[in-house]
Write a protein that holds these residues in place. Structure first.
Motif, PDB file in Angstrom:
ATOM      1  N   ILE A  40       0.729  -1.084   0.200  1.00 30.02           N
ATOM      2  CA  ILE A  40       0.346  -0.158  -0.056  1.00 30.02           C
ATOM      3  C   ILE A  40       0.911   1.015   0.248  1.00 30.02           C
ATOM      4  N   GLY A  41       0.614   2.104  -0.896  1.00 32.37           N
ATOM      5  CA  GLY A  41       0.929   3.436  -0.782  1.00 32.37           C
ATOM      6  C   GLY A  41       0.610   4.227  -1.761  1.00 32.37           C
ATOM      7  N   GLU A  42       1.183   5.538  -2.104  1.00 29.45           N
ATOM      8  CA  GLU A  42       0.536   6.560  -2.957  1.00 29.45           C
ATOM      9  C   GLU A  42       1.286   6.274  -4.362  1.00 29.45           C
ATOM     10  N   SER A  43       0.685   6.672  -5.387  1.00 33.11           N
ATOM     11  CA  SER A  43       1.328   6.350  -7.186  1.00 33.11           C
ATOM     12  C   SER A  43       2.799   7.219  -6.730  1.00 33.11           C
ATOM     13  N   GLY A  44       3.453   6.253  -7.264  1.00 39.83           N
ATOM     14  CA  GLY A  44       5.281   6.196  -7.175  1.00 39.83           C
ATOM     15  C   GLY A  44       5.635   5.733  -6.176  1.00 39.83           C
ATOM     16  N   SER A  45       5.476   5.051  -4.866  1.00 41.63           N
ATOM     17  CA  SER A  45       5.671   4.341  -3.750  1.00 41.63           C
ATOM     18  C   SER A  45       6.519   3.065  -3.954  1.00 41.63           C
ATOM     19  N   THR A  49       6.710  -1.064  -9.302  1.00 42.47           N
ATOM     20  CA  THR A  49       7.718  -1.891  -9.401  1.00 42.47           C
ATOM     21  C   THR A  49       8.004  -3.738  -8.635  1.00 42.47           C
ATOM     22  N   ILE A  50       7.610  -3.459  -7.883  1.00 40.08           N
ATOM     23  CA  ILE A  50       7.925  -4.546  -6.963  1.00 40.08           C
ATOM     24  C   ILE A  50       7.236  -6.414  -7.242  1.00 40.08           C
ATOM     25  N   GLY A  51       6.003  -5.494  -7.903  1.00 39.13           N
ATOM     26  CA  GLY A  51       5.498  -6.384  -8.276  1.00 39.13           C
ATOM     27  C   GLY A  51       6.196  -7.250  -9.537  1.00 39.13           C
ATOM     28  N   ARG A  52       6.368  -6.298 -10.661  1.00 43.30           N
ATOM     29  CA  ARG A  52       6.934  -6.480 -11.643  1.00 43.30           C
ATOM     30  C   ARG A  52       8.200  -6.836 -11.719  1.00 43.30           C
ATOM     31  N   MET A  53       9.429  -6.672 -10.684  1.00 47.79           N
ATOM     32  CA  MET A  53      10.173  -7.622 -10.126  1.00 47.79           C
ATOM     33  C   MET A  53       9.978  -9.194  -9.890  1.00 47.79           C
ATOM     34  N   VAL A  54       8.508  -9.667  -9.299  1.00 44.60           N
ATOM     35  CA  VAL A  54       8.873 -10.773  -8.893  1.00 44.60           C
ATOM     36  C   VAL A  54       8.150 -11.238  -9.257  1.00 44.60           C
ATOM     37  N   LEU A 223       4.266   1.417   2.319  1.00 49.44           N
ATOM     38  CA  LEU A 223       5.811   1.933   1.293  1.00 49.44           C
ATOM     39  C   LEU A 223       5.540   3.494   1.220  1.00 49.44           C
ATOM     40  N   ARG A 224       6.494   4.187   1.313  1.00 49.55           N
ATOM     41  CA  ARG A 224       6.525   5.564   0.609  1.00 49.55           C
ATOM     42  C   ARG A 224       8.432   6.169   0.336  1.00 49.55           C
ATOM     43  N   ARG A 225       7.898   6.702  -0.705  1.00 42.86           N
ATOM     44  CA  ARG A 225       8.489   6.607  -1.495  1.00 42.86           C
ATOM     45  C   ARG A 225      10.537   5.573  -2.334  1.00 42.86           C
ATOM     46  N   GLY A 226       9.223   4.154  -2.071  1.00 43.49           N
ATOM     47  CA  GLY A 226      10.358   2.912  -2.303  1.00 43.49           C
ATOM     48  C   GLY A 226      10.636   2.377  -1.637  1.00 43.49           C
ATOM     49  N   ARG A 227      10.718   3.034   0.084  1.00 43.24           N
ATOM     50  CA  ARG A 227      11.528   2.782   1.131  1.00 43.24           C
ATOM     51  C   ARG A 227       9.755   1.727   1.528  1.00 43.24           C
ATOM     52  N   VAL A 228      10.100   0.756   2.966  1.00 39.15           N
ATOM     53  CA  VAL A 228       9.028   0.782   3.736  1.00 39.15           C
ATOM     54  C   VAL A 228       8.770   1.063   4.957  1.00 39.15           C
ATOM     55  N   VAL A 229       8.327   1.785   5.475  1.00 44.54           N
ATOM     56  CA  VAL A 229       8.227   2.606   6.665  1.00 44.54           C
ATOM     57  C   VAL A 229       6.780   2.199   7.674  1.00 44.54           C
TER      58      VAL A 229
END
Length: 313
Positions: A40-45, A49-54, A223-229
């Motif tokens: 879960i996160g805003e657009s661009g978080s 990208t994670i789904g595509r890598m999986v 997710l926030r800016r690519g990081r797990v918060v």
């Protein structure tokens, strides 16, 4: 089953790729059989990208993604990738983009037969397809031979899930699969995911909608800016959010009993950062608040954190 260990993704930019944009930073989590994990996160978080890598649609810059203990980056031969995709499949946001409008919609099921089960006879395959359609609550008689424009978005989306089930998959990456559907159809697809979870299927559910994540998931990853918060059991994260960003996300959900404009969306969080209270000189990427609840540094982006002595920077 699926484990992400310190995964990062950098997209090259500029002349000859000398610069780069970091889309995912040091992300770690796991998906177990029969578990729904929501990103879960805003657009661009970095969710998609994670789904595509999986799904091996995008490479990993650093870190490891393993499935049943095997690093998927090492799957270089077509036969190895084909076997991986027999067990891991994805369904994406726009169901209409997955169909050729000049062919019947159920042609996507025949593609699976040609690619993975060329030796299965026509009668046996038809029986297998009918079983998969019934699992996703579709009447074979209503979807066979129909063109995409003759079916609803919900029917097309469930048809794609049926395609994945024909492969006896163990993990489904569901990337915003209900964002283009109306409210009544959304519930049908979410209940379908719950049924698949009961059958032992692991689901990586990518969404920006907190209400949907709360409804369907066992574990929530913010997710926030690519990081797990923040990460943990869904009930714990929603009932007692620790990170200021998670609190802001939850405060942004529209409510029926209060005007949206009256909500304190930008209220300052003056609590000290618990991460630096325990690890003032750095430590693990996430701090364990409890066995099923982890939180990251309160700093926004790359800004320095004021640590345990004051509010986040």
């Amino acid at each position: 089953m699926l484990v992400l260990d310190s995964v990062s993704k950098v997209f090259p930019t500029g002349a000859f790729g000398r610069s780069g944009v970091t889309a995912v930073r040091d992300v770690s989590f796991a998906v177990r059989p029969g578990e729904v994990v929501s990103l879960i996160g805003e657009s661009g978080s970095g969710k998609s990208t994670i789904g595509r890598m999986v799904l091996r649609l995008s490479s990993v810059t650093s870190g490891r993604i393993t499935f049943d203990g095997a690093d998927i980056a090492g799957l270089t031969r077509s036969r190895q990738l084909k076997e991986y995709h027999r067990r891991v499949q994805g369904v994406f946001q726009d169901p209409f983009s997955s169909y050729n409008p000049i062919f019947p919609a159920d042609r996507v099921l025949d593609v699976v037969r040609r690619g993975f089960f060329p030796d299965v006879g026509a009668a046996a395959w038809r029986e297998r397809v009918d079983e998969a359609l019934e699992v996703v609550r579709l009447d074979p008689g209503q979807v066979r031979g129909r063109y995409p424009h003759q079916l609803s978005g919900g029917q097309l989306q469930r048809l794609l899930v049926a395609r994945a089930l024909l492969l006896d998959i163990r993990l489904l990456v569901a990337d915003e699969i209900i964002s283009m559907l109306d409210a009544s159809t959304r519930i049908d697809v979410l209940n379908l995911l719950a049924d698949l979870r009961a059958r032992g299927l692991g689901v990586l559910f990518v969404t920006h909608d907190l209400a949907l994540g709360n409804y369907v998931s066992d574990t929530t990853v913010i997710l926030r800016r690519g990081r797990v918060v923040e990460m943990g059991a869904t009930a714990t994260v929603y009932a007692d959010p620790a990170h200021p960003y998670t609190r802001r996300l939850l405060a942004s959900v529209p409510r029926l009993d209060q005007r949206w404009a009256d909500l304190p969306l930008d209220a300052a969080d003056t609590r000290p950062c618990p991460y630096h209270a325990r690890h003032p000189h750095g430590g693990p990427a996430l701090l364990a608040l409890a066995e099923d609840h982890h939180v990251g540094c309160f700093a926004e982006g790359d800004a320095p954190c004021q640590g345990a002595d004051g509010p986040p920077a």
